[in-house]
Design an enzyme around this catalytic site. Structure first.
Site, PDB file in Angstrom:
ATOM      1  N   ARG A 177       0.807  -1.217   0.000  1.00 19.32           N
ATOM      2  CA  ARG A 177       0.000   0.000   0.000  1.00 19.32           C
ATOM      3  C   ARG A 177       0.846   1.277   0.000  1.00 19.32           C
ATOM      4  NH1 ARG A 177      -2.334  -3.741  -1.101  1.00 19.32           N
ATOM      5  NH2 ARG A 177      -4.309  -4.511  -0.325  1.00 19.32           N
ATOM      6  N   CYS A 226     -10.797  -0.023   2.791  1.00 19.24           N
ATOM      7  CA  CYS A 226     -10.214  -0.155   4.131  1.00 19.24           C
ATOM      8  C   CYS A 226      -9.729   1.195   4.644  1.00 19.24           C
ATOM      9  CB  CYS A 226      -9.056  -1.148   4.110  1.00 19.24           C
ATOM     10  SG  CYS A 226      -9.573  -2.860   3.911  1.00 19.24           S
TER      11      CYS A 226
END
Length: 302
Positions: A177, A226
């Site tokens: 990420r 998320c």
């Protein structure tokens, strides 16, 4: 923020830029949250340096907006204008195992388009909202894959150098990420090298990923995916769930009943509501588990 300088307004058409005044970012983000500002939609990559020089000369602050799917934007009148790429037609070109994709192209549509050309590898990204540019910036991934594995070249506007650049895949760091792109770099296009795979086999993988998402994620609600990154060897969602925080809410901002790391806008949540909920959950996890959760969602405070 409003662009009122006549010099800027007069120069925009020649640069291939469309001015959309008073745009609400709640309409451009998957969370349905965000204040109001002027939007500049860019149709010509080569005009970006001149556009940025023009804005800088008149001290107009700006931010780059992709698909708005991993973003929490502040409320009210925003103190900067928004720049967004317009997607060309066509926005994907295939040559052998290579896919040349415009950064404004929809991620899910790109996965299915490549699949129909018998190019796989990205099945895990089906159902992930947003654009190719956003996926590149955060090295989007799911179910054991990440897009960075397939990147061979990226065209971008390098804000620090004020110019367009092309980077080879080996010049870019792709981590969980996270990438080595600067926060103010603007993704323009990417060349992906994808493995050959029969379409029926790819379709089977896509269906499996879709079933997993439908079973575990609040797909019908407004969310930014998320909220927190997973800590090393741990799950942010599992920790939040173990604390019994599903359903916890501040105003219309709510921890999803389906997936504890998804926070949803259950009605007319404000950024203030969502930020308060995020801070509350983060504090509870830190107190109970000794883990400081890091945001996966990008926050633009007004």
């Amino acid at each position: 923020m409003r662009i009122e300088d006549p010099k800027i307004v007069a120069a925009l058409p020649e640069l291939g830029v469309q001015l959309n005044p008073g745009t609400s970012l709640s309409e451009l983000t998957s969370l349905g949250i965000g204040g109001t500002t002027d939007l500049l939609r860019i149709t010509k990559h080569e005009a970006i340096p001149d556009l940025l020089n023009l804005l800088d000369a008149q001290s107009v602050p700006h931010k780059f907006l992709g698909g708005g799917s991993n973003l929490l934007v502040g409320d009210g009148e925003l103190p900067w204008v928004i720049l967004q790429l317009a997607s060309p037609t066509p926005d994907i070109a295939i040559e052998g195992n290579f896919a040349q994709v415009d950064a404004a192209a929809d991620l899910g549509r790109t996965v299915t388009f490549c699949a129909k050309q018998n190019l796989g590898g990205m099945e895990g990204l089906i159902g992930v909202p947003g654009t190719i540019g956003g996926a590149l910036r955060m090295n989007a991934g799911a179910y054991g894959m990440q897009i960075g594995s397939y990147v061979r070249q990226v065209k971008l506007y390098r804000a620090a150098a004020r110019r367009l650049e092309t980077l080879e895949g080996h010049q870019i760091s792709f981590e969980y990420r996270h990438t080595s792109f600067a926060p103010d770099d603007m993704m323009l296009a990417v060349k992906l090298e994808l493995p050959s795979k029969p379409y029926p086999e790819i379709l089977k993988g896509i269906r499996i990923c879709n079933e997993k998402r439908r079973a575990s994620q609040p797909l019908g609600q407004k969310s930014a995916g998320c909220i927190f990154k997973n800590p090393p060897a741990a799950s942010a969602g599992r920790m939040i769930d173990e604390l019994g925080l599903k359903g916890l809410s501040v105003g219309d901002a709510r921890v999803s009943d389906r997936h504890a790391n998804f926070f949803v806008n259950a009605g007319k949540a404000s950024a203030k509501d969502m930020l308060a909920l995020v801070a509350d959950v983060r504090e509870r996890v830190a107190k109970s588990f000794g883990v400081i959760l890091e945001h996966e969602v990008v926050v633009w405070n007004a």
